[in-house]
Design a protein around this motif. Structure first.
Motif, short mmCIF file in Angstrom:
data_model
loop_
_atom_site.label_atom_id
_atom_site.label_comp_id
_atom_site.label_asym_id
_atom_site.label_seq_id
_atom_site.Cartn_x
_atom_site.Cartn_y
_atom_site.Cartn_z
N SER A 162 -3.61 -3.63 -8.03
CA SER A 162 -4.61 -3.73 -9.10
C SER A 162 -5.26 -2.40 -9.41
N GLN A 163 -4.98 -1.35 -8.62
CA GLN A 163 -5.55 -0.04 -8.88
C GLN A 163 -4.63 0.77 -9.82
N PRO A 164 -5.17 1.80 -10.49
CA PRO A 164 -4.34 2.65 -11.35
C PRO A 164 -3.37 3.50 -10.54
N VAL A 165 -2.14 3.61 -11.01
CA VAL A 165 -1.11 4.37 -10.31
C VAL A 165 -0.34 5.22 -11.32
N ARG A 211 -1.73 0.03 -14.34
CA ARG A 211 -2.25 -0.86 -13.30
C ARG A 211 -1.09 -1.34 -12.44
N TRP A 212 -1.29 -1.33 -11.11
CA TRP A 212 -0.27 -1.83 -10.20
C TRP A 212 -0.41 -3.35 -10.09
N VAL A 263 -9.44 -1.33 2.13
CA VAL A 263 -9.13 -0.59 0.91
C VAL A 263 -10.09 0.57 0.68
N ARG A 319 0.87 -1.19 0.00
CA ARG A 319 0.00 0.00 0.00
C ARG A 319 0.91 1.24 0.00
N SER A 363 1.10 -2.01 -17.11
CA SER A 363 1.12 -2.39 -15.70
C SER A 363 2.53 -2.25 -15.15
N ILE A 366 -3.52 3.51 -1.71
CA ILE A 366 -3.50 2.86 -3.01
C ILE A 366 -3.16 1.39 -2.83
N ASP A 396 -9.94 5.81 2.35
CA ASP A 396 -8.96 6.54 1.54
C ASP A 396 -9.05 8.03 1.83
N ARG A 444 -4.56 10.38 -3.29
CA ARG A 444 -4.85 9.03 -2.84
C ARG A 444 -4.02 8.74 -1.59
#
Length: 249
Positions: free
Chosen positions: A35-38, A59-60, A213, A4, A148, A32, A216, A29
């Motif tokens: 699988s989330q956008p970074v 994508r992470w 998750v 995270r 990714s 984070i 935030d 954010r």
């Protein structure tokens, strides 16, 4: 392992710090998750062959370009010690390196038999920093391409080792260009993959709200200690019996 992290700096500040021309649209954010956008900062050539930095949202959880299908487990971290040899990462290490902007990251420390104590780890001066990352583009059959990434990790320094034995590679700003340089040698790159200086980072205990998750917000980074699990009362000992005497019943 880094599972995270947080990046809350305004898009304009990110653009000024990392020197790209794009206008990113990335909200603050504070939690984070994989699988989330970074956001990443990569290097590419402009129309005239001159190098420039570019903002990229990915994508992470790395999916190597050669993969026939989506991996069952998320490749969120790449170990510095094996990144040049592991099939999952070596191609990205050679050709697709990136800076991953961050304000801090989270690690968990075991505390007795109770819940683990989360820590928010940031620079002592509060400034944002860049984690070393690798990225790749996967194009599944019959689907759209997917960008990714994975964070490069190394052994924790002595200051952070009591919290966790691994940490992200935090690149010194003077080394950003070298990490992004496609002409850099493997020897030069591996030399950058070292623990952060002992006095650079601090670990702040935070609430277990970070475990969810869906949470935030900035309050996740406020100092908070996990309540230790109360000790169970000892069971009373059974009185000793004299096995030499027979019972009456």
């Amino acid at each position: 392992m880094c599972g995270r992290y947080a990046i809350s700096m305004p898009p304009e500040a990110m653009r000024d710090l990392f020197g790209f021309l794009d206008e990113p649209d990335f909200p603050p954010r504070y939690n984070i998750a994989p699988s989330q956008p970074v956001p990443l900062v990569i290097r590419e050539s402009d129309g005239e062959g001159r190098p420039r930095r570019r903002f990229l949202l990915v994508r992470w959880g790395l999916v190597p370009s050669w993969a026939k299908e989506m991996p069952q487990s998320l490749l969120i971290n790449a170990r510095a010690e094996t990144i040049a040899e592991k099939p999952s990462f070596r191609g990205a290490f050679r050709h697709h390196r990136a800076l991953m902007p961050a304000d801090g990251f989270y690690e968990w420390q075991a505390v007795g038999k109770g819940p683990k104590q989360p820590f928010y780890i940031r620079r002592k001066d509060g400034k944002p920093f860049a984690m070393a990352a690798v990225w790749d583009t996967w194009m599944p059959s019959g689907g759209s391409e997917l960008d990714s990434c994975a964070i490069v990790t190394t052994d924790a320094n002595e200051a952070l080792a009591p919290v966790h034995h691994r940490m992200p590679v935090i690149l010194d700003e003077k080394d950003w260009d070298l990490w992004l340089d496609p002409a850099a040698t493997e020897k030069e790159l591996l030399a950058l993959l070292r623990p952060a200086p002992e006095d650079l980072m601090e670990a702040i205990p935070v609430s277990t709200r970070i475990n969810r998750v869906a949470n935030d917000d900035a309050s996740l980074q406020e100092r908070s200690l996990v309540d230790p699990e109360p000790e169970k009362p000892a069971r009373p000992k059974k009185p000793a019996t004299d096995e030499r005497q027979m019972g009456l019943f």
